[in-house]
Design a protein around this motif. Sequence first.
Motif, PDB file in Angstrom:
ATOM      1  N   GLU A  72      12.068  -1.720   2.659  1.00 38.81           N
ATOM      2  CA  GLU A  72      11.208  -0.619   2.229  1.00 38.81           C
ATOM      3  C   GLU A  72       9.950  -1.211   1.602  1.00 38.81           C
ATOM      4  O   GLU A  72      10.033  -2.167   0.832  1.00 38.81           O
ATOM      5  N   MET A  75       3.907   2.846   0.045  1.00 38.18           N
ATOM      6  CA  MET A  75       3.034   3.609   0.946  1.00 38.18           C
ATOM      7  C   MET A  75       1.642   2.994   1.037  1.00 38.18           C
ATOM      8  O   MET A  75       0.936   3.196   2.017  1.00 38.18           O
ATOM      9  N   ASN A  99       6.328   6.417  10.723  1.00 34.65           N
ATOM     10  CA  ASN A  99       6.651   5.774   9.446  1.00 34.65           C
ATOM     11  C   ASN A  99       7.903   4.916   9.504  1.00 34.65           C
ATOM     12  O   ASN A  99       8.529   4.652   8.478  1.00 34.65           O
ATOM     13  N   TYR A 123       9.096   3.166   4.549  1.00 40.34           N
ATOM     14  CA  TYR A 123       8.441   3.308   3.256  1.00 40.34           C
ATOM     15  C   TYR A 123       9.495   3.617   2.195  1.00 40.34           C
ATOM     16  O   TYR A 123      10.579   4.140   2.498  1.00 40.34           O
TER      17      TYR A 123
END
Length: 184
Positions: A72, A75, A99, A123
């Motif tokens: 992860e 953003m 994404n 993200y």
Amino acid sequence: MSKSLSEMTLEELWELFPIILSEHKSCWGDWYEEEKQKITALLYGKDPRINHIGSTAINGIWAKPIVDILVEIPMSISMEDIKEKLISGGYICMSEEENRKSFNKGYTEQGFAEKVFHLHLRYYGDNDELYFRDYMNNNPVLAGEYEKLKISLWKKYEHDRDAYTNAKSAFVEKYTRCAKVEYC
């Protein structure tokens, strides 16, 4: 003359890389830790959260000997930048959505390498797999049911990875929801 992996059809790839399950192996955790260090070095300064997911991260159950890794990122970081860094580290980008990106490492034209990885780039917060992993590890009886399901599907879908995954999805979704209720 044999085809390269990029030239193969999906059916040819599934034939070369069938579903294989094996008893749980403690080395999978070691493989994850070694690969995590490599990924951390590749993504230095990008503040990734890296976790071992998938069946190799569930204690004691049979699994495909493929270590799934969830990465992860904030953003504020471009997935394209991370993609290039992962490719430079030996990963092959297998699929891309807006994404989400998926990468493989350890697939060769002769079949699986000794160590095989699937990397899931997302993200922050797109991490349902963590809920499922933790719920299975905290509920060994359910983990055993998941193992039985996987074994029952193994030979039926040995050369159809998508069907194998789809056949497990109701179980995974149900217990991911249970985990979110319990843990959130």
